[in-house]
Design a protein around this motif. Structure first.
Motif, mmCIF file in Angstrom:
data_model
loop_
_atom_site.group_PDB
_atom_site.id
_atom_site.type_symbol
_atom_site.label_atom_id
_atom_site.label_comp_id
_atom_site.label_asym_id
_atom_site.label_seq_id
_atom_site.Cartn_x
_atom_site.Cartn_y
_atom_site.Cartn_z
ATOM 1 N N ARG A 233 47.110 36.144 38.477
ATOM 2 C CA ARG A 233 46.012 35.467 38.643
ATOM 3 C C ARG A 233 44.862 36.331 39.319
ATOM 4 O O ARG A 233 43.736 36.414 39.136
ATOM 5 C CB ARG A 233 46.216 34.283 39.988
ATOM 6 C CG ARG A 233 44.821 33.463 40.169
ATOM 7 C CD ARG A 233 45.361 32.200 41.105
ATOM 8 N NE ARG A 233 45.884 32.526 42.022
ATOM 9 C CZ ARG A 233 46.444 31.506 42.985
ATOM 10 N NH1 ARG A 233 45.980 30.201 42.756
ATOM 11 N NH2 ARG A 233 47.059 32.014 44.360
ATOM 12 N N GLU A 234 45.445 37.341 40.254
ATOM 13 C CA GLU A 234 44.511 38.504 40.622
ATOM 14 C C GLU A 234 43.941 39.179 39.629
ATOM 15 O O GLU A 234 42.778 39.503 39.545
ATOM 16 C CB GLU A 234 45.206 39.214 41.602
ATOM 17 C CG GLU A 234 45.565 38.647 43.061
ATOM 18 C CD GLU A 234 44.324 38.314 43.770
ATOM 19 O OE1 GLU A 234 43.640 39.454 44.136
ATOM 20 O OE2 GLU A 234 44.193 37.247 44.190
ATOM 21 N N LYS A 235 44.644 39.470 38.633
ATOM 22 C CA LYS A 235 44.281 40.359 37.314
ATOM 23 C C LYS A 235 43.463 39.406 36.367
ATOM 24 O O LYS A 235 42.589 40.066 35.972
ATOM 25 C CB LYS A 235 45.703 40.864 36.558
ATOM 26 C CG LYS A 235 45.351 41.969 35.576
ATOM 27 C CD LYS A 235 46.530 42.662 35.192
ATOM 28 C CE LYS A 235 46.204 43.766 34.142
ATOM 29 N NZ LYS A 235 47.396 44.464 33.802
ATOM 30 N N GLU B 151 51.825 32.327 49.891
ATOM 31 C CA GLU B 151 51.135 33.432 49.720
ATOM 32 C C GLU B 151 52.364 34.606 49.598
ATOM 33 O O GLU B 151 53.054 34.668 50.666
ATOM 34 C CB GLU B 151 50.226 33.859 50.939
ATOM 35 C CG GLU B 151 48.960 33.118 50.970
ATOM 36 C CD GLU B 151 48.251 33.596 49.802
ATOM 37 O OE1 GLU B 151 48.099 34.570 49.245
ATOM 38 O OE2 GLU B 151 47.455 32.566 49.111
ATOM 39 N N HIS C 129 51.076 35.183 41.403
ATOM 40 C CA HIS C 129 49.960 35.720 42.189
ATOM 41 C C HIS C 129 49.437 37.180 41.551
ATOM 42 O O HIS C 129 47.987 37.258 41.620
ATOM 43 C CB HIS C 129 50.394 35.972 43.708
ATOM 44 C CG HIS C 129 49.210 36.716 44.520
ATOM 45 N ND1 HIS C 129 48.372 35.941 45.189
ATOM 46 C CD2 HIS C 129 49.325 37.915 44.970
ATOM 47 C CE1 HIS C 129 47.590 36.889 45.996
ATOM 48 N NE2 HIS C 129 48.095 38.027 45.766
ATOM 49 N N ILE C 130 50.144 37.804 41.052
ATOM 50 C CA ILE C 130 49.557 39.141 40.588
ATOM 51 C C ILE C 130 48.809 38.766 39.246
ATOM 52 O O ILE C 130 47.743 39.372 39.069
ATOM 53 C CB ILE C 130 50.799 39.973 40.298
ATOM 54 C CG1 ILE C 130 51.613 40.354 41.656
ATOM 55 C CG2 ILE C 130 50.517 41.253 39.098
ATOM 56 C CD1 ILE C 130 50.672 41.272 42.420
ATOM 57 N N PRO D 108 41.855 36.050 36.712
ATOM 58 C CA PRO D 108 41.366 34.865 37.327
ATOM 59 C C PRO D 108 40.746 33.788 36.416
ATOM 60 O O PRO D 108 40.991 32.461 36.616
ATOM 61 C CB PRO D 108 40.373 35.124 38.234
ATOM 62 C CG PRO D 108 39.762 36.626 37.778
ATOM 63 C CD PRO D 108 40.774 36.982 37.060
#
Length: 809
Positions: free
Chosen positions: A615-617, A774, A612-613, A619
């Motif tokens: 992918r947020e950084k 999530e 998740h981290i 994308p």
């Protein structure tokens, strides 16, 4: 704000892109439509898209409000321009100068605007052909301003209260009815029967029967009589006006213009009347301005098109768009005679099968410009076969899902008694929440199950956007809602009183959870069953409900037919309460407070958190399912090396329905609590259990309803996961390698620890956790998981393989 010349220069050089003030563009297409639909204006010229864009920019830079300008006309220096309630062209110019804070409004713009406000309805003898009503001008400019509906209602009340006595008498009410008649014409409603209906509606607004309407009654009417707002022009998202929904399109095969019948050219760009909430041109006949980029044109003119009107797939050159005949498709009945029985809507061309459904002979395909196809049932016929076709349309193979236009009609066309029973429940003005969809009523065809479709266009890359367009064509566009626009609430309100409807959610597991939570909050009289078209990456719930692991462009018509054969299962949902301990550390926000799929602590949550981290950084590195799986494999490999959650049992304790769960004999790195037997895109951590022959409900039924806790290893071996048994499965995980083995089928399952109806965790250090994929980092806390409710879900038809997902059969 600086001098006007500087601001004016900024306007002239302003690029075509959407303003940061979305409420102004929210009504842009509607406002242009109002101006274009005025009958007088048709002959005298219309403002161009570029002119309207300039007007928008004038308004954006202006600090004036309509109410400020009206004071000058009524009691101030501009009173000399008033002729009763009307102003001439000179007074109109003064209005624009003051309102827009500009010395010289371009002559062609002010003239076109003035002509657009002229009308054949005359209220008083003082209103001549060379003047316009100041009330009309004020009302329509106020549409482009922000503000609450109740504020606009109060403003409108004051406009029509011409004698300023605080009430609307019979003559003032008559003027309001005239205004609503005009708006009904702008919306292309049949107004021949409308006046007595509106008179009755206005009579009902007089709640105390005094013969006049007070401000309090007016505001109350705005909260309970939504058609009043629509027909006053205060709620203008309802558009079904014969406009084509032009979408720029490059054609991979030879295509011919429906207007001039010449070739558009292989690989060339033209315009197609196709549904799109993002890139369609919202103005009939308004081709893209020369030199403007497609994206800019689309974002400016297509910001509010879904749902708006059905489409005819008309194809034209850019240059031919302005000459195109109106779109022949409507999405709702505009007169009482059209309610109840749906007629065929024939559109020329588009006969893709090449064979007539009436005589079964071949249709001579001439550049796709011959033959007729029906927009609703999709029959294709020769021109010569048209007289032999019946008048009534049954909506074809998808009739069970479709809401034909004959089933949707304006509330004001209902009988007086029907309107009374269909009014919104009494609301206070402070709780005013209005939607144009509430101005329409739905009376579905008997023995059908109308489908309410929610689409998340961001799910599945561009698949979501394509699915949105396709469903808008296959169904009535008023059934299809873009979740990125206003969320699910407008659709749920629209379908609130529809019997036997179903919901299709097009998106990932997160989108499904969003819809289920919205259904919970909506307090619906009938809770509809929900199906899933998987567009996300994990899609674990869709897998368990037999809708597949991800949509790959399959025929949507076939998927809708599968939905007809689906069955309802009531899926458990679980509440999660996180009670943090007092520490100096800060936790991440808990993503959800409801479990639909699973909850986990430890190794798998750690992998998901790192995923998740990243992918947020970055994308752009996670734009396909294959890339996502490779990244997940990389993080799982790293976790197996570093074992960040080693000896998890030393950092937490587990209580099953109040009883401690003994973990002392195990060495775990993770614990998963399962509501469905699929996690991480298809892993079954519980493992397969062969169902005993002839036992419909499996071994779970034999355990009895009183068996809230099962921890005996021998009994757990025979337990079958069931998403409607009000119990959770608890699984222990030894590490990332074990998870990989389960995913690749090298190992059957993790350690089955328990089956229970309630579970509590106590943690003593910061640990990674996740709910339905999530993840977050959680400081020491207590976590309580209890049964919340059940939601009806639709399970797809059984697959051909006999033992696949057998627990649902």
């Amino acid at each position: 704000m600086g001098s006007w010349p500087g601001r004016r220069a900024a306007i002239s050089n302003y690029p075509w892109k959407q303003s940061s003030k979305p409420h102004k563009y929210h009504n842009q297409a509607a406002f242009v439509f109002i101006l274009r639909k005025r009958k007088m204006a048709k002959e005298r010229g219309l403002i161009s898209p570029s002119d309207f864009a300039q007007l928008q920019k004038y308004m954006e830079y202006s600090t004036k409000k309509v109410s400020d300008v009206l004071k000058l006309f009524e009691d101030g220096e501009m009173a000399e321009y008033l002729q009763g309630d009307a102003i001439g062209y000179e007074g109109f110019q003064q209005f624009l100068k003051i309102y827009l804070e500009v010395d010289n409004v371009p002559g062609h713009l002010s003239q076109a605007l003035f002509q657009s406000f002229q009308t054949g309805y005359y209220i008083e003898d003082t209103v001549r052909e060379d003047v316009v009503c100041l009330s009309d001008v004020s009302c329509y400019f106020s549409l482009l301003e922000g503000g609450r509906p109740e504020d606009k209602l109060e403003f409108t009340f004051k406009l029509y209260d011409t004698d300023r006595n605080g009430i609307l008498d019979s003559s003032e009410v008559d003027r309001i009815i005239i205004q609503m008649m005009r708006m009904a014409e702008y919306l292309d409603w049949d107004v021949s029967e409308l006046r007595p209906i509106l008179q009755q509606m206005m009579k009902e607004i007089d709640y105390d029967g005094s013969g006049s309407v007070s401000l309090a009654e007016w505001l109350r009417a705005g909260a309970t009589t939504v058609p009043l707002l629509v027909l006053l022009g205060l709620e203008m998202t309802l558009k079904d006006n014969g406009q084509h929904m032009w979408r720029p399109k490059r054609f991979p095969r030879p295509v011919y213009c429906n207007l001039c019948e010449s070739s558009i050219g292989l690989g060339k760009q033209g315009l197609s009347c196709n549904p799109s909430g993002e890139t369609a041109a919202a103005v009939s006949g308004a081709a893209r301005p020369p030199g403007e980029e497609d994206a800019g044109w689309g974002s400016s003119w297509g910001a509010d098109l879904s749902p708006s009107g059905a489409v005819c797939k008309y194809v034209v050159h850019d240059r031919c768009a302005m000459k195109a005949l109106p779109c022949e498709v409507s999405t709702y009945a505009k007169s009482r005679k059209d309610i109840g029985v749906q007629s065929h809507v024939w559109v020329r061309g588009g006969c893709e099968s090449g064979r007539c459904d009436r005589c079964q002979k071949k249709i001579r395909i001439y550049h796709s410009l011959v033959g007729l196809h029906c927009v609703w049932c999709h029959l294709e016929i020769h021109d010569d076969c048209l007289p032999a076709m019946g008048h009534e349309c049954d909506c074809g193979l998808l009739r069970d899902h479709i809401l034909p236009p004959s089933s949707i009609y304006p509330s004001v066309l209902a009988s007086g008694q029907e309107r009374k029973t269909s009014k919104i429940s009494q609301k206070t003005v402070d709780d005013l929440s209005l939607s144009t969809s509430e101005a329409l009523r739905i009376d579905p065809v008997s023995n059908t199950h109308p489908l309410l479709v929610f689409v998340n266009p961001k799910s599945g890359g561009k698949q979501g956007e394509r699915v949105l367009w396709k469903f808008q064509y296959l169904l009535n566009p008023r059934q299809v809602f873009n979740l990125l626009k206003d969320g699910p609430e407008p659709g749920l309100r629209f379908f609130r009183d529809v019997p036997d409807y179903r919901i299709l959610v097009c998106g990932g597991d997160g989108t499904v959870g969003w819809i289920l939570e919205s259904i919970d909050k909506a307090n619906l009289p009938f809770v509809p069953p929900v199906a899933v078209l998987p567009l996300g990456t994990g899609n674990d719930l869709a897998r368990c409900l037999r809708w597949g692991g991800g949509y790959e462009g399959q025929n949507l018509g076939k998927i809708l037919k599968d939905l007809e054969a689906s069955k309802v299962v009531h899926m458990d949902r679980w509440s999660v309460e996180v009670i943090p301990q007092q520490t100096e550390e800060k936790s991440d926000p808990v993503p959800f407070h409801i479990i639909n799929n699973y909850f986990s602590i430890g190794v798998d949550a750690s992998i998901a958190h790192r995923f998740h981290i990243m992918r947020e950084k970055y994308p752009e590195k996670f734009n396909s399912r294959m890339k996502n799986k490779l990244w997940y494999f990389e993080f799982a490999t790293s976790e197996s090396i570093f074992s960040t959650c080693k000896k998890l049992e030393e950092s937490l304790t587990v209580e099953i329905c109040g009883k401690p769960l003994d973990l002392s004999s195990l060495s775990l790195e993770g614990i998963a609590v399962l509501n469905i037997p699929s996690t991480h895109g298809g892993s079954n951590l519980w493992g397969d259990t062969k169902r005993p022959h002839g036992d419909v409900h499996g071994i779970n039924q034999a355990l009895g309803a009183t068996a809230r806790v099962i921890t005996d290893p021998d009994i757990l071996k025979t337990c079958v996961p069931d998403l409607s048994d009000k119990r959770l499965e608890v699984v222990g995980l030894e590490g990332a390698i074990e998870i990989g083995q389960i995913y690749t089928k090298l190992k059957n399952a993790g350690h089955r620890l328990a089956k229970c109806s309630e579970i509590t965790f106590h943690t003593t250090k910061t640990l990674p956790m996740q709910i339905d994929g999530e993840p977050w980092m959680q400081t020491p806390c207590t976590i309580k998981i209890t049964h919340r409710n059940q939601m009806p879900m639709l399970v797809g038809p059984p697959p051909r393989s006999s033992n696949f997902f057998g627990f649902l059969c």
